[in-house]
Design an enzyme around this catalytic site. Structure first.
Site, PDB file in Angstrom:
ATOM      1  N   CYS A 146      -0.136  18.185   8.511  1.00  0.00           N
ATOM      2  CA  CYS A 146       0.511  19.087   9.727  1.00  0.00           C
ATOM      3  C   CYS A 146       1.733  19.005   9.493  1.00  0.00           C
ATOM      4  O   CYS A 146       2.468  19.456   9.789  1.00  0.00           O
ATOM      5  CB  CYS A 146       0.385  18.135  11.116  1.00  0.00           C
ATOM      6  SG  CYS A 146      -1.558  18.986  11.271  1.00  0.00           S
TER       7      CYS A 146
HETATM    8  N1  CO8 Z   1     -16.655  19.408  25.770  1.00  0.00           N
HETATM    9  C1  CO8 Z   1     -16.832  18.149  26.527  1.00  0.00           C
HETATM   10  N2  CO8 Z   1     -16.821  16.864  26.682  1.00  0.00           N
HETATM   11  C2  CO8 Z   1     -16.130  15.546  25.535  1.00  0.00           C
HETATM   12  C3  CO8 Z   1     -15.913  17.023  24.599  1.00  0.00           C
HETATM   13  C4  CO8 Z   1     -15.838  18.577  24.635  1.00  0.00           C
HETATM   14  N3  CO8 Z   1     -16.145  19.803  23.455  1.00  0.00           N
HETATM   15  N4  CO8 Z   1     -14.640  16.577  23.802  1.00  0.00           N
HETATM   16  C5  CO8 Z   1     -15.622  15.317  24.155  1.00  0.00           C
HETATM   17  N5  CO8 Z   1     -15.825  15.325  25.501  1.00  0.00           N
HETATM   18  C6  CO8 Z   1     -15.883  13.865  26.073  1.00  0.00           C
HETATM   19  C7  CO8 Z   1     -16.310  12.663  25.356  1.00  0.00           C
HETATM   20  O1  CO8 Z   1     -17.376  12.689  24.883  1.00  0.00           O
HETATM   21  C8  CO8 Z   1     -15.945  11.532  26.563  1.00  0.00           C
HETATM   22  O2  CO8 Z   1     -16.382  11.291  27.707  1.00  0.00           O
HETATM   23  P1  CO8 Z   1     -16.953   9.989  27.725  1.00  0.00           P
HETATM   24  O3  CO8 Z   1     -15.557   9.836  28.599  1.00  0.00           O
HETATM   25  O4  CO8 Z   1     -18.090   9.646  29.074  1.00  0.00           O
HETATM   26  O5  CO8 Z   1     -17.207   9.395  27.064  1.00  0.00           O
HETATM   27  C9  CO8 Z   1     -14.054  12.394  26.971  1.00  0.00           C
HETATM   28  O6  CO8 Z   1     -14.584  13.877  26.841  1.00  0.00           O
HETATM   29  C10 CO8 Z   1     -12.885  12.067  26.685  1.00  0.00           C
HETATM   30  O7  CO8 Z   1     -13.418  12.085  25.213  1.00  0.00           O
HETATM   31  P2  CO8 Z   1     -11.640  11.874  23.961  1.00  0.00           P
HETATM   32  O8  CO8 Z   1     -11.491  10.522  24.582  1.00  0.00           O
HETATM   33  O9  CO8 Z   1     -12.542  12.066  22.425  1.00  0.00           O
HETATM   34  O10 CO8 Z   1     -10.599  12.703  25.034  1.00  0.00           O
HETATM   35  P3  CO8 Z   1      -9.361  12.580  24.674  1.00  0.00           P
HETATM   36  O11 CO8 Z   1      -9.411  12.964  26.137  1.00  0.00           O
HETATM   37  O12 CO8 Z   1      -9.246  11.765  23.685  1.00  0.00           O
HETATM   38  O13 CO8 Z   1      -8.740  14.160  24.140  1.00  0.00           O
HETATM   39  C11 CO8 Z   1      -8.371  14.689  21.994  1.00  0.00           C
HETATM   40  C12 CO8 Z   1      -9.061  15.198  23.273  1.00  0.00           C
HETATM   41  C13 CO8 Z   1      -7.259  16.771  22.876  1.00  0.00           C
HETATM   42  C14 CO8 Z   1      -9.016  15.129  20.748  1.00  0.00           C
HETATM   43  C15 CO8 Z   1      -6.377  13.954  22.304  1.00  0.00           C
HETATM   44  O14 CO8 Z   1      -7.677  12.750  22.193  1.00  0.00           O
HETATM   45  C16 CO8 Z   1      -6.202  14.899  21.005  1.00  0.00           C
HETATM   46  O15 CO8 Z   1      -5.738  15.891  21.717  1.00  0.00           O
HETATM   47  N6  CO8 Z   1      -5.764  13.318  20.391  1.00  0.00           N
HETATM   48  C17 CO8 Z   1      -4.239  13.897  19.767  1.00  0.00           C
HETATM   49  C18 CO8 Z   1      -5.069  14.516  17.996  1.00  0.00           C
HETATM   50  C19 CO8 Z   1      -3.474  15.097  17.333  1.00  0.00           C
HETATM   51  O16 CO8 Z   1      -2.647  14.980  17.419  1.00  0.00           O
HETATM   52  N7  CO8 Z   1      -4.122  14.819  16.108  1.00  0.00           N
HETATM   53  C20 CO8 Z   1      -3.894  15.775  14.908  1.00  0.00           C
HETATM   54  C21 CO8 Z   1      -4.342  16.323  15.062  1.00  0.00           C
HETATM   55  S1  CO8 Z   1      -4.239  16.653  13.310  1.00  0.00           S
HETATM   56  C22 CO8 Z   1      -3.710  17.734  12.681  1.00  0.00           C
HETATM   57  O17 CO8 Z   1      -2.703  17.937  13.300  1.00  0.00           O
HETATM   58  C23 CO8 Z   1      -3.396  17.455  11.651  1.00  0.00           C
HETATM   59  C24 CO8 Z   1      -4.541  17.703  10.855  1.00  0.00           C
HETATM   60  C25 CO8 Z   1      -4.621  18.093   9.027  1.00  0.00           C
HETATM   61  C26 CO8 Z   1      -4.199  19.299   9.268  1.00  0.00           C
HETATM   62  C27 CO8 Z   1      -5.798  20.173   9.330  1.00  0.00           C
HETATM   63  C28 CO8 Z   1      -6.107  21.267   9.234  1.00  0.00           C
HETATM   64  C29 CO8 Z   1      -7.815  21.912   9.772  1.00  0.00           C
END
Ligand code: CO8
Length: 380
Positions: A157
Site C-alpha cells: 500500500c
Molecule cells: N459482515 C458482517 N459481520 C462481519 C463481517 C461481515 N462481512 N466481517 C466480520 N464480521 C463480524 C466478525 O465476525 C466479528 O463478529 P464477533 O464480534 O461476533 O466476533 C465482528 O464483525 C467484528 O469483526 P472484526 O473485529 O474483524 O471487525 P473490525 O471492526 O476490526 O473491522 C476491518 C474489520 C474493517 C477490516 C478493520 O479491522 C480494519 O479496517 N482494519 C484496518 C485494516 C487495514 O488498514 N489494513 C490494511 C489493508 S491492507 C493494505 O492496505 C495493503 C495490502 C496490500 C495490498 C493489497 C492489494 C489487494
C-alpha cells in the site's frame, strides 16, 4: 541540483462498480449454497457453517459503500467469485500496463506534457503483472519514450509514496528531467471474495504522478519533505509467489502449481488498526516538527484509504482537534481500498481548491508494515 515537483496526477477508474448490497447478496447466496453442500460435515461438527455478511457492518466498520472493479460479473458469480480476465498474447500490452498507461496519459495531459518530456517510468504497486519484463518498461514502450528507463517496485500500500521519493531523489540528482510514478492496482484479483472478513475491502484503479525538475515549468506542488518507514509485521500477508509451485503440503503427492486461498490477501484487521494508527500519527507529527510545521500550518491530509475510522483518528492527531471532511478527504465510499493508489486518488480529486502556499501531506501505510509521508506545498 534542482528539486523535483509534482506537476500533475492522473486517474483511471473502471466503468463497473459493485455496491455493498450487491456484494453481500452474492456472498450470502454463496454461503447458503456452501452450507447446503457441506450439510453433513457441518452437522458432524467437522466444518463450520458460513454466516451471512452484512452491508451495514461493512459501511460502519470501514466506510466503504462500493468498489470499482475490472470485471463485475466474474466476482459476483457464486460459482466463480474471481474476475474473469481474458489471457493476452505476448504481442499485446498487459492489463496492468494498459490501465497504468491510461493514468499516465491523464497526468501528462493535465500537465500539458508529452512523453518526449519524460525520462523514466516507475510502476509502483502491490502486484506485478509478471516477474519480467517489467510493467514500467511496457508503459515506457507504449508511451514511446525511446531514450529512458522503467522499473517496477512493490511496497504494497505504500508503493506510491516510496515511488515518489525514489523519483524525486533521481530528478534532484540529475538522473532524469521528469519521471512518471504509476500505480496500477487490480486488487480484485488478489482478494478472496469467499472470505466474509475481507471480501468487501478492495477495488481496482490506476493512478499516476508526474514528477518534474522544478525549473522546467510552473504550477503543481513543491515537495517540501519525504520520509519512509518500514517495520516487519505478519498482520497483513500475501504468500503468493513463484516458489508456491515447488511447495508440497503434507499428504500431497505432487505440487500442483495452482494458487490456493491461503496465497491470497489475509490480515488481522483489528491488530493492524491498533498498531498502525499510532505508528502513522507519530510519524507525521515527527516529520511536521522536523519541517517546522505546526497543526495550523496544515491545510489537508491525503491519507491511505483503508478505513474511515483509522483516518479520522490519524487526522485528529495531526490537526490537534477533531478533523474530517475536507481536512482529510475520503474516497473509500466509492473506491474502497485501492492499495497504493488510495492516497493519490484522494489527492487527485481533492486538491484543486487549495491556494498557492497551502500545505498538506500525502501519507500511505499498509503491509510490511510500510508507511511514507510526502509533504507538499501548492505552487503559484
Ligand atoms: N459482515 C458482517 N459481520 C462481519 C463481517 C461481515 N462481512 N466481517 C466480520 N464480521 C463480524 C466478525 O465476525 C466479528 O463478529 P464477533 O464480534 O461476533 O466476533 C465482528 O464483525 C467484528 O469483526 P472484526 O473485529 O474483524 O471487525 P473490525 O471492526 O476490526 O473491522 C476491518 C474489520 C474493517 C477490516 C478493520 O479491522 C480494519 O479496517 N482494519 C484496518 C485494516 C487495514 O488498514 N489494513 C490494511 C489493508 S491492507 C493494505 O492496505 C495493503 C495490502 C496490500 C495490498 C493489497 C492489494 C489487494
Amino acid at each position: 541540483m534542482s528539486a523535483a515537483v509534482i506537476r500533475a496526477t492522473g486517474l483511471w477508474t473502471p466503468d463497473q462498480s459493485i455496491s455493498n448490497e450487491e456484494l453481500v447478496s452474492s456472498y450470502n447466496a454463496y454461503a447458503v449454497a456452501h452450507n447446503a453442500r457441506h450439510a453433513d460435515e457441518i452437522d458432524r461438527g467437522e466444518t463450520e457453517a458460513l454466516t451471512p455478511s452484512s452491508a451495514e457492518f461493512i459501511e460502519k466498520a470501514s466506510g466503504i459503500k462500493a468498489r470499482y472493479v475490472i470485471d463485475k460479473a466474474g466476482v459476483l458469480d457464486i460459482d466463480r467469485m474471481v474476475p474473469d480476465i481474458a489471457p493476452r498474447g505476448n504481442d499485446q500490452i498487459s492489463l496492468l500496463a494498459e490501465i497504468g498507461l491510461k493514468a499516465c496519459q491523464d497526468a501528462l495531459a493535465r500537465a500539458g506534457r508529452t512523453a518526449a518530456d519524460v525520462d523514466g517510468v516507475i510502476a509502483a504497486a502491490s502486484n506485478m503483472q509478471r516477474a519480467y519484463p517489467a510493467m514500467a518498461i511496457e508503459i515506457q514502450d507504449a508511451l514511446g519514450i525511446e531514450d529512458g528507463f522503467g522499473f517496477d517496485m512493490n511496497v504494497a500500500c505504500s508503493s506510491a509514496t516510496f515511488g515518489i521519493q525514489a523519483a524525486a531523489d533521481m530528478i534532484a540528482a540529475g538522473h532524469a528531467r521528469a519521471i512518471l510514478v504509476v500505480n496500477p492496482e487490480i486488487c480484485s484479483a488478489h482478494l478472496n471474495w469467499r472470505d466474509r472478513d475481507s471480501h468487501f475491502i478492495f477495488g481496482d484503479v490506476a493512478t499516476a504522478i508526474l514528477l518534474e525538475r522544478e525549473d522546467l515549468g510552473t504550477g503543481g506542488w513543491a515537495i517540501i519533505g519525504t520520509k519512509l518507514k518500514t517495520k516487519f509485521s505478519n498482520n497483513i500477508r500475501n504468500n503468493f509467489g513463484f516458489l508456491n509451485r515447488t511447495e508440497r503440503t503434507a499428504g500431497e503427492t505432487a505440487a500442483n502449481g495452482a494458487p490456493k486461498d491461503d496465497k491470497l490477501f489475509v490480515q488481522e484487521g483489528r491488530k493492524v488498526f491498533k498498531e498502525v494508527v499510532p505508528m502513522v500519527s507519530d510519524m507525521i507529527r515527527a516529520h511536521m516538527d522536523e519541517l517546522g510545521l505546526s497543526p495550523d500550518d496544515m491545510r489537508r491530509v491525503w491519507l491511505h484509504q483503508a478505513n474511515i475510522n483509522m483516518n479520522l483518528m490519524i487526522a485528529k492527531k495531526v490537526f490537534g482537534r477533531d478533523a474530517g471532511g475536507e481536512d482529510a478527504p475520503t474516497i473509500l465510499d466509492d473506491y474502497a481500498n485501492t492499495s497504493s493508489a488510495g492516497s493519490i486518488i484522494a489527492f487527485h480529486l481533492h486538491s484543486d481548491d487549495l491556494k498557492a502556499g497551502d500545505k498538506g501531506v500525502i501519507c500511505s501505510f499498509g503491509a510490511g508494515y510500510s508507511a511514507g509521508t510526502v509533504f507538499v506545498e501548492k505552487l503559484a
